[in-house]
Design an enzyme around this catalytic site. Sequence first.
Site, PDB file in Angstrom:
ATOM      1  CG  ASP A 246      32.412  36.169  43.569  1.00  0.00           C
ATOM      2  OD1 ASP A 246      31.884  37.230  43.944  1.00  0.00           O
ATOM      3  OD2 ASP A 246      33.083  36.046  42.519  1.00  0.00           O
TER       4      ASP A 246
HETATM    5  N1  URA Z   1      36.683  39.300  42.122  1.00  0.00           N
HETATM    6  C1  URA Z   1      35.763  38.363  41.835  1.00  0.00           C
HETATM    7  O1  URA Z   1      35.399  38.187  40.686  1.00  0.00           O
HETATM    8  N2  URA Z   1      35.290  37.611  42.831  1.00  0.00           N
HETATM    9  C2  URA Z   1      35.684  37.736  44.121  1.00  0.00           C
HETATM   10  O2  URA Z   1      35.209  36.990  44.983  1.00  0.00           O
HETATM   11  C3  URA Z   1      36.630  38.723  44.416  1.00  0.00           C
HETATM   12  C4  URA Z   1      37.117  39.501  43.396  1.00  0.00           C
END
Ligand code: URA
Length: 240
Positions: free
Chosen positions: A108
């Site tokens: 993310d």
């Molecule tokens: N899980 C998440 O919620 N975000 C990420 O970036 C990776 C795993």
Amino acid sequence: MARLDRLLANLGYGSRKEVQALIAAGKVVLDGKVLKDAGARIAVDATLPERMTIRGVAVDPPAPLVLVMHKPLGVTCSHKEDGQKIYDLLPRRWQIRDPGLSTVGRLDKETSGLILITDDGDFLHRVISPKRHVPKTYLTSLDRPLDGTEGEIFAAGTLMLDGEEKPLLPAQLDVVDEKTARLTITEGRYHQVRRMFAAVGNHVVTLHRERIGGLVLPADLEPGQYRILPTAEAETVFDA
Ligand code: URA
């Protein structure tokens, strides 16, 4: 073997015309000899940067290329979304290589840590394949203290995320302190770690990926920094 002008164009040194001009100007040297023939056939392997220079500088490594990066907060792994992209952190030439570079899975925008970037489709698919269950470890800080039940819930292999039809595979929680934990998951569902903690009534404040399989984020890589991973090191992601 690759045609010299196509090789250099694919490495991002310019259009076919531009690299032909570069070659004609005597700027491309292989094994100490100036190459003047744009159509010359070149043996391409990982040693090329030791043998070829462009304007006196070692040529970029040819495909296949695997990079390990410490993803900083605030950049996206998408080619399409608005805002700063992870690819903007790479040299311009690397952004226009063919085959192009892609992240191996995604983090993310507000997640930091270990991300691999590659032009090797076979490697990419092996890492993200749902059949391989490559474990990924995240360090997370939480809004509320852990209540002690989370480890068992995550390990059970029965947790169902909102809107999904299949329960999550078992995941391992290692508590660091009352609001900090490491979570190791073997899937890559959308926002998985954030949604797992939401499912147990908590909220992820910060999320940082430390490890993929046997590969740990190198301690000397600052956010935004990256380096080329030799094949043997890249393959450690498949170590148990
Ligand atoms: N899980 C998440 O919620 N975000 C990420 O970036 C990776 C795993």
